[in-house]
Design an enzyme around this catalytic site. Structure first.
Site, mmCIF file in Angstrom:
data_model
loop_
_atom_site.group_PDB
_atom_site.id
_atom_site.type_symbol
_atom_site.label_atom_id
_atom_site.label_comp_id
_atom_site.label_asym_id
_atom_site.label_seq_id
_atom_site.Cartn_x
_atom_site.Cartn_y
_atom_site.Cartn_z
ATOM 1 N N ASP A 304 0.852 -1.189 0.000
ATOM 2 C CA ASP A 304 0.000 0.000 0.000
ATOM 3 C C ASP A 304 0.888 1.239 0.000
ATOM 4 O O ASP A 304 1.613 1.490 0.970
ATOM 5 C CB ASP A 304 -0.892 -0.042 1.235
ATOM 6 C CG ASP A 304 -1.796 1.174 1.365
ATOM 7 O OD1 ASP A 304 -1.784 2.038 0.477
ATOM 8 O OD2 ASP A 304 -2.515 1.252 2.386
ATOM 9 N N CYS A 376 -5.208 10.664 -14.064
ATOM 10 C CA CYS A 376 -5.867 10.741 -15.374
ATOM 11 C C CYS A 376 -7.328 11.136 -15.166
ATOM 12 O O CYS A 376 -8.233 10.592 -15.794
ATOM 13 C CB CYS A 376 -5.732 9.435 -16.146
ATOM 14 S SG CYS A 376 -6.277 7.959 -15.268
#
Length: 436
Positions: A304, A376
């Protein structure tokens, strides 16, 4: 001997799984494609799934007008088949009689003979009432541009002047962009090899490693692919290597690294010690596969990125790139199924995750080092909202201003919108940590 399934029947089953069961377009296509031997059928399947996902919000709404009673819940495959029928008529512009006849036959093949008449009636009605129905669909931005209503509203809120152009750009076939691996070949030599193989190819005007082909193709068959001379990567995703400006001998962290395109680009540019952190083991395997094909090397850790205790050895990084998990609303033209799977309720959780990752990675950055935050996404909440809040909370962080040949400045950083310079939509913010 059993009859091979028709492309339209396969497309209906696959599209139903994408739009109504949450499967990705890639997964659905990978399951269906091996059942087709003819390259022409494979090409038609690709078109039906891509355009079916892309235009689903538009044609799904059209079916609400064409059907007396909705069938998407109790007959999802036939509902999807009707969408593929409309795609054939409107998007692919196949001959009407042949498209309708083949779609009706697919209903029988799908063991729904009693619904074959319904399929025929609905598609024939569309042909008769086409102009009126198109006018109704075009009256609303969401159905005109085939965007979910929540996303159309969000784009109009964040980009009121550009909203219509943004949504229109998301429905245009993007060019195929390649990134030349400068450790293995020169851009001119790769371009010459592609041209010699009959490909139309152009050098990108301002991205130093980019080549542009007008249409998608099977890149594995192109000269130089097997040798690692190039990779597929949109131009917007090639910008980060320029902004990060990694130098020989530096330590670099690529957080949220899969599938590894940006990490590979950094390694092609400089001799650095790069650590790639990826949360999902299956996606981390894709990083390794890409590194191997391009003859590059990096350390990969499954973990993570928002919990540095699981992967950081205490030595600071000179450069960090965070390609943050996001709504992917800037790459809908390449991933049309995003518009079917993303929900407005997702954004709050994404912002929390982005903020957590940014804060954790910042603690591993060396004094004087630089961190590049990338998404994005088109949504300001995920972009300058996250970075702006972080800067307000840190006295040792400052934004480095920059400009690009396309796009526009954000409150912090820079935003490229879909279609700007024929690139995908992407956001970048470059931060520097104060010297000790």
């Amino acid at each position: 001997m059993s009859k091979a399934p028709s492309v339209r029947a396969l497309a209906a089953e696959a599209l139903a799984s994408i739009a109504l069961s949450g499967h990705s377009l890639r997964e659905a296509a990978d399951r269906a494609m091996p059942k087709l031997a003819d390259p022409r059928d494979r090409a038609l399947l690709t078109a039906l799934l891509s355009d079916g996902a892309r235009w689903w919000p538009r044609f799904d709404a059209a079916l609400d007008r064409l059907l007396d009673k909705p069938i998407r819940r109790h007959e999802p495959v036939i509902h999807a088949l009707l969408v593929t029928g409309l795609v054939q008529l409107e998007t692919l512009e196949l001959p009407g009689y042949a498209a309708v006849a083949a779609t009706v036959e697919a209903a029988r093949e799908l063991r729904r003979p009693r619904l074959a008449g319904l399929v025929n009636a609905v598609l024939r009605r569309w042909q008769r009432e086409r102009e009126t129905l198109l006018a109704e669909l075009d009256a609303r931005p969401a159905t005109r541009h085939a965007h979910p209503a929540w996303l159309a509203r969000a784009i109009e809120r964040d980009w009121p002047v550009q909203a219509s152009a943004i949504m229109a750009a998301a429905n245009v076939e993007p060019p195929l962009m390649l990134r030349v691996n400068r450790r293995r070949a020169s851009r001119d030599s790769v371009a010459a090899g592609l041209a010699g193989a009959g490909q139309e190819v152009a050098l990108h005007p301002w991205l130093a490693d980019a080549l542009v082909l007008p249409h998608s193709t099977d890149v594995t068959r192109l000269p130089g692919f097997a040798e690692g001379h190039f990779a597929v990567q949109d131009g917007a995703a090639q910008v980060p290597a320029d902004l990060l400006d990694a130098r020989d001998g530096q330590r670099v962290l690529d957080a949220c690294a899969a599938p590894g395109g940006k990490a590979c680009h950094v390694l092609e540019r400089a001799d650095v010690a790069l650590l790639a952190v990826e949360f999902e083991a299956s996606r981390a395997a894709r990083i390794r596969k890409n590194l191997e094909r391009l003859h590059l090397d990096a350390q990969i850790i499954v973990g993570d990125a928002g919990d540095s205790s699981a992967w950081w050895d205490g030595r600071p990084f000179d450069r960090i790139m965070i390609d943050a998990p996001c709504s992917a609303t800037g790459v809908i033209r390449r991933r049309p199924d995003v518009r079917l799977h993303r929900r407005a309720a997702d954004i709050e959780a994404l912002v929390a995750q982005q903020s957590r990752i940014l804060a954790a990675c910042w603690e591993t950055l060396a004094p004087g080092g630089r961190l590049l935050y990338v998404t994005c996404s088109l949504l300001r909440e995920e972009n300058e909202g996250v970075v702006g809040a972080f800067l307000a909370s840190r006295s040792d962080a400052s934004a480095i201003p920059f400009t690009l040949p396309v796009g526009q400045p954000a409150a912090v950083g820079w935003q490229v919108l879909p279609g700007d310079g024929d690139l995908d939509g992407m956001y970048y913010a470059l931060l520097e940590r104060s010297p000790a």
